[in-house]
Design an enzyme around this catalytic site. Structure first.
Site, PDB file in Angstrom:
ATOM      1  N   GLU A 142       6.427  -4.430   9.405  1.00  0.00           N
ATOM      2  CA  GLU A 142       7.493  -4.721   8.449  1.00  0.00           C
ATOM      3  C   GLU A 142       8.771  -3.896   8.597  1.00  0.00           C
ATOM      4  O   GLU A 142       8.991  -2.918   7.876  1.00  0.00           O
ATOM      5  CB  GLU A 142       6.972  -4.600   7.017  1.00  0.00           C
ATOM      6  CG  GLU A 142       5.955  -5.669   6.675  1.00  0.00           C
ATOM      7  CD  GLU A 142       5.569  -5.705   5.212  1.00  0.00           C
ATOM      8  OE1 GLU A 142       4.897  -6.665   4.819  1.00  0.00           O
ATOM      9  OE2 GLU A 142       5.940  -4.783   4.454  1.00  0.00           O
ATOM     10  N   GLU A 286      -0.062 -10.698   7.096  1.00  0.00           N
ATOM     11  CA  GLU A 286      -0.383 -10.351   5.708  1.00  0.00           C
ATOM     12  C   GLU A 286      -0.022 -11.501   4.784  1.00  0.00           C
ATOM     13  O   GLU A 286       1.046 -12.101   4.918  1.00  0.00           O
ATOM     14  CB  GLU A 286       0.391  -9.108   5.248  1.00  0.00           C
ATOM     15  CG  GLU A 286      -0.042  -7.802   5.868  1.00  0.00           C
ATOM     16  CD  GLU A 286       0.704  -6.610   5.263  1.00  0.00           C
ATOM     17  OE1 GLU A 286       1.228  -6.741   4.134  1.00  0.00           O
ATOM     18  OE2 GLU A 286       0.770  -5.556   5.928  1.00  0.00           O
TER      19      GLU A 286
END
Length: 344
Positions: A142, A286
């Site tokens: 991320e 995710e």
């Protein structure tokens, strides 16, 4: 789109070698062999293993930290036994982590930190290149800001070259900015490498999946919303929690145009088209729902996103196996667990 064989249904081992105390007693007991067997038994073909750099690298003495490697090796051993593949995810790098702006603010401008990041991947890829038949590398979890598109692409391409020195065929996950946003796939630098995989994360709509999340700025701890989302509540939370508007959906007006039938089909469409154009696979590392949401709504959401995953052939890993406010095997999901695992 090319289907990512062996990485279609998975779960994250969040909170074990990442976002935890990293103390021996905890790490040694949090995940055991029986957990890996259970992951296989619920129908998964892989797991995602987030790792913070501290447990594999001693920054002070500039050498490997065998503490973390011991448990990565154990996880590999167990996964081999139960025929599971692994995504090895560098969840935190020296000078960068997704949830601490101050700690991370200089990472993409700091040559020393960048070189250390590349050195860690040189070490990891040398050590685990032999497992390329069962392991996929995720360069960095991320990248948050849309302001570092060029810097991240430049560093990612260097990282791919480092890994390729040690392994010609290991699969490498390449996520975009904006927390691996679906909308950032179009900014990923195209690489002429069939084993580079585009990576996304998806918690949309954030108002639902992160309702009452204590770590979100200005989020009321008692806020609740159902899925499919209630329009009035969605508009209300968008006004008071700015982070809701920073996700894939944009502002409330834009979001409400997308929400509804075929929501995830429409949301993923552009990313899938980018993957197809560049002849690569797409993977979602995710996705999940906080344990504050009501279970019927959670099941509705899981069914909807699963439909889109199956429709496009997107591999994925649920966040998370246990604890971390999203735990699949925790008490919150007990009543829907047998139904829920059908739609991973």
């Amino acid at each position: 789109m090319i289907k990512l064989i062996g990485y279609q249904k998975g779960v994250n081992l969040g909170g074990w070698l990442s976002q935890s105390s990293l103390e021996y007693d905890f790490v040694d007991s949090f995940i055991k062999e029986e957990d890996i067997k259970r992951i296989k038994d619920i129908g998964c073909d892989h797991l995602r293993l987030p790792v913070d750099f501290e447990c594999i690298y001693d920054e002070i003495n500039e050498k490997d930290n065998e503490f973390g490697y011991k448990y990565i090796d154990l996880c590999i051993k167990w996964c081999k036994k139960y025929n599971l593949n692994i995504v090895l995810d560098l969840h935190k790098a020296p000078g960068y982590v997704f949830d601490d702006f101050e700690y991370s603010k200089d990472f993409f401008k700091n040559e020393k930190l960048n070189n250390l990041f590349l050195d860690i991947w040189d070490r990891l890829s040398k050590r685990y290149a032999k497992y390329s038949n069962m392991m996929m590398f995720e360069m960095l979890n991320e990248v948050t800001s849309f302001d570092v598109i060029n810097e991240w692409n430049e560093l990612a391409l260097k990282c791919i070259k480092v890994i390729r020195k040690n392994s010609k065929d290991v699969k490498i996950l390449y996520g975009g900015v904006g927390y691996s946003s679906v909308n950032a796939v179009k900014y990923i630098k195209n690489v002429d490498d069939k084993n580079v995989i585009y990576n996304i994360h998806c918690y949309e709509p954030m108002a639902f999946t992160h309702q009452g999340a204590y770590w979100m700025d200005k989020m009321p701890l008692d806020f609740n919303i159902k899925y499919p989302v209630e329009k009035e509540k969605y508009e209300y939370i968008c006004k008071i929690v700015p982070a809701i508007n920073e996700g894939n959906l944009g502002n409330a007006e834009n979001a409400l145009k997308l929400l509804g039938n075929n929501f995830f089909i429409n949301l993923f469409k552009e990313a899938v088209e980018c993957a197809e154009k560049n002849n690569v696979s797409l993977y979602c590392g995710e996705y999940g729902v906080i344990d504050k949401a009501d279970t019927l709504s959670t099941l509705n959401w899981i069914k909807d996103i699963n439909y889109a995953f199956e429709y496009y052939g997107i591999g994925r890993a649920l966040w998370s196996y246990k604890k971390m406010d999203f735990g699949l095997i925790d008490d919150h999901y007990e009543k829907i667990f047998s139904e829920m695992i059908k739609y991973l």
